[in-house]
Design an enzyme around this catalytic site. Structure first.
Site, PDB file in Angstrom:
ATOM      1  N   GLU A   1       0.823  -1.227   0.000  1.00 27.21           N
ATOM      2  CA  GLU A   1       0.000   0.000   0.000  1.00 27.21           C
ATOM      3  C   GLU A   1       0.847   1.262   0.000  1.00 27.21           C
ATOM      4  O   GLU A   1       0.489   2.256  -0.625  1.00 27.21           O
ATOM      5  CB  GLU A   1      -0.946   0.004   1.208  1.00 27.21           C
ATOM      6  CG  GLU A   1      -2.136  -0.944   1.089  1.00 27.21           C
ATOM      7  CD  GLU A   1      -1.810  -2.356   1.531  1.00 27.21           C
ATOM      8  OE1 GLU A   1      -0.668  -2.614   1.954  1.00 27.21           O
ATOM      9  OE2 GLU A   1      -2.719  -3.220   1.457  1.00 27.21           O
TER      10      GLU A   1
ATOM     11  N   HIS B   1      -9.671  -4.784  11.452  1.00 28.41           N
ATOM     12  CA  HIS B   1     -10.435  -4.698  10.203  1.00 28.41           C
ATOM     13  C   HIS B   1     -11.774  -3.982  10.392  1.00 28.41           C
ATOM     14  O   HIS B   1     -12.673  -4.130   9.570  1.00 28.41           O
ATOM     15  CB  HIS B   1     -10.699  -6.100   9.642  1.00 28.41           C
ATOM     16  CG  HIS B   1      -9.491  -6.721   9.002  1.00 28.41           C
ATOM     17  ND1 HIS B   1      -8.302  -6.863   9.646  1.00 28.41           N
ATOM     18  CD2 HIS B   1      -9.316  -7.230   7.758  1.00 28.41           C
ATOM     19  CE1 HIS B   1      -7.431  -7.447   8.831  1.00 28.41           C
ATOM     20  NE2 HIS B   1      -8.013  -7.672   7.683  1.00 28.41           N
TER      21      HIS B   1
END
Lengths: 329, 325
Positions: free
Chosen positions: B60, B129
């Site tokens: 990322e 998450h």
């Protein structure tokens, strides 16, 4: 010694540019001492051959991006000493209107995508600039500079992987001046030869004498050719040395006077001068005249910066967004 | 009008813009051959080819930064994060580079880029998450932050985001991708920074955005059954925030509850409450109340998920508190 012979004009241009950078940085340090320049100031003195050897080997459409030791690169692409000094002074006439400061010089019209303040943060940007050029078929190569400290950032490894995978036209150049601020390369890694890191990604990589314009030129020319022909990136480790501390606040106690002396004896400007005189490309007198011209430019830049206005307070809200934005008041 | 899934609305926005502007590319994990982790980009590799729909390794920081660099040099990349939870390893590129390049370069280099992907919880996914960083990004000058709540808004706002010359954070939801909604047949865009009055009302102003608009809508229905008329405002973007829309509503209702999924400290609801006391203090008949997730990480067990997430009942109670009823 170089196997390729360079022209008289190339040697003289190397000499002019390196002298300009050296004198500009010397003057910057002086003005920092007088508190005319504030913030962090990282000087390029000692490393000039890296950018000089690059400039003679690249093409007009090629792009440059570097870290925060960025004055030399700006002067090399043709940002005037006036605009550079005014930026250090934080004046409206500076190369980013007094917004970037020493660490964040930019010149979009000269394909200079900036000085960047976060160590290693510019590495993916360099690959991205190259990706855009490849996509747009611009036949341009991006030269992405970094210091030896940046090689330890994850950004480098992620970028190397993708740049090789996609064969991006980018050349990664580490200016290994052997110290990440006060920490030597030896104290941060088991892999002392930085160029070997490229081999993990099968990226063509080699160590270069970064104190020698000819060696830098040859390596950059070769890497640029590879990138332009679609064969992807190269990683060049320029072995160089900075004569000053990491920034102006760094007295450099972590290295010895002897070490500094040995590098100063290998000075890139001195070496080019010897070659110019030996090949009779110019006389001592002519070189002195060339030096005086650079002195004059630097002196004028101080005068220009002194006489330039500071940015007005309303500039704070300009250039933050393209177009209108409802800032909170 | 025609009915599409939320993921299709987002896909249509990208497809329509990519058909007319060659400088747009889509990059991210699983966006091409896998057709998107949540099938948002399904079929786009076939239509636009591998030059424009680019699968990345799990990097990322790297591909976020490569996107920013490409945006600095003439492209208009759309960067997909599988979730914004994963954007954190690359957030340097968003905050230090994308958001600041235009300003730091004195207006020389713009960064027209969209970072998009799902935000928030999506079932029993545990602490890493199940997070909302809308307020983190909204805090940063140089960015715009869009959090659509329905299909029509998602398509219209994403088209605008892609055309925007500034970096835009566009936050979706795993739990909304399958949700259906109506969108106009004709091409349209929506401006970033304009809130939408989801339902008019007179007794209380209820403010929310994104996935939690469902809870707000359910609460509005429940309140209506009890004879309480709530005006429901969907912020649609949290940078900029349409404070005027909220203030105008409070002038009418004199009471306000803000609902969001993020943690309470320095949240969008804190911001709304602060600004409203400044703008419409004299109109308020009760302190503004907020409903957020509790000040703890999300946990895995279903009982703990249930205890964590705000629900309709909590919103109804908050409304009753500001109504002193």
């Amino acid at each position: 010694m170089s196997k390729v012979s360079h022209s008289k004009s190339t040697y003289l241009e190397w000499y002019r540019l390196m002298v300009l950078i050296r004198k500009f940085e010397l003057k910057s340090a002086q003005m920092y001492g007088q508190q005319k320049i504030r913030g962090f100031l990282h000087l390029y003195s000692g490393q000039e051959a890296v950018i000089a050897g690059t400039m003679s080997a690249i093409e007009k459409q090629d792009k440059l991006i570097t870290a925060y030791r960025d004055h030399g690169h700006a002067l090399a692409v043709g940002v005037s000493a006036n605009e550079c000094m005014a930026e250090l002074y934080g004046k409206a006439t500076g190369c980013t209107k007094g917004k970037g400061g020493s660490m964040h010089f930019f010149a979009a019209d000269k394909n200079y995508f900036g000085g960047h303040g976060i160590v290693g943060g510019q590495i993916p940007l360099g690959a991205g600039i190259a990706l855009a050029d490849k996509y747009q078929e611009n036949n341009a190569v991006t030269f992405c500079y970094m210091g030896d400290g940046a090689v330890r950032q994850g950004a480098l490894h992620e970028t190397f992987n993708m740049a090789m995978l996609w064969k991006l036209p980018v050349v990664f150049v580490v200016e290994n001046n052997q110290y990440a601020m006060g920490t030597s390369v030896e104290r941060t890694t088991n892999v002392l030869d930085l160029y070997k890191i490229g081999s993990a990604y099968e990226m063509p990589s080699e160590p270069i004498d970064g104190m020698d314009c000819e060696a830098v030129h040859e390596s950059i020319e070769k890497a640029a050719k590879r990138a332009r022909e679609g064969d992807g990136p190269t990683f060049l480790e320029m072995k160089t040395y900075r004569y000053r501390g990491h920034s102006m606040s760094d007295p450099g106690h972590y290295r010895t006077k002897e070490e500094l002396k040995s590098f100063r004896e290998d000075d890139p400007i001195g070496k080019v001068k010897v070659t110019i005189l030996k090949k009779k490309y110019a006389t001592e007198k002519e070189l002195t005249a060339l030096e005086n011209e650079q002195d004059k430019l630097v002196e004028e830049s101080v005068e220009f910066a002194e006489n330039s206005p500071y940015p007005s307070a309303d500039e704070l809200h300009k250039d933050v967004y393209v177009g209108d934005y409802p800032f909170l008041k | 009008m025609r009915t599409v899934q939320f993921r299709e609305a987002i896909r249509e926005a990208m497809q329509e813009e990519m058909r007319v502007d060659d400088s747009i590319i889509l990059m991210g994990e699983e966006v091409a051959e896998y057709n998107g982790a949540y099938k948002v980009s399904k079929g786009m590799l076939d239509e636009f080819g591998e030059k424009r729909i680019i699968d990345t390794p799990i990097s990322e920081l790297g591909f976020g930064g490569i996107g920013v660099g490409a945006a600095m040099n003439g492209l208009r990349p759309i960067i997909e994060y599988m979730t914004f939870n994963f954007s954190l390893v690359g957030i340097d590129q968003i905050i230090n580079n994308a958001a600041k390049m235009y300003s730091m370069s004195g207006g020389q280099i713009k960064v027209p880029i969209v970072f998009r992907g799902p935000t928030g919880s999506a079932g029993q996914l545990g602490a890493t998450h199940s997070q909302n960083f809308e307020n983190w990004f909204a805090n940063t000058p140089g960015l715009k932050v869009v959090v659509p709540s329905n299909c029509a808004d998602a398509k219209g706002l994403l088209k605008t985001a892609i055309r925007d010359d500034n970096p835009v954070i566009f936050m979706e939801s795993e739990q909304m991708y399958g949700m259906k909604g109506e969108i106009p047949e004709i091409e349209y865009t929506l401006p970033i920074g304009k809130a939408r009055i989801d339902q008019e009302g007179s007794d209380v102003t209820l403010v929310s955005f994104g996935k939690f608009m469902r809870i707000a809508e359910n609460a509005t229905k429940a309140l209506s059954e009890e004879g309480i008329s709530a005006e429901l405002i969907d912020l649609r973007s949290v940078r900029p925030i349409d404070y005027e829309a909220v203030a105008n509503s409070i002038k009418k209702t004199n009471r306000c509850v803000v609902l969001e999924e993020a943690w309470p400290l320095a949240s969008i609801s804190s911001e709304i409450a602060y600004m409203m006391q400044e703008m419409v203090f004299d109109y308020l008949d009760a302190p503004i109340k907020r409903v957020t997730s509790p000040d703890v990480p999300m946990a895995y067990a279903q009982t703990l998920v249930d205890a964590y997430l705000p629900d309709t009942k909590e919103v109804v109670e908050a409304v009753k508190t500001v109504l002193y009823s």
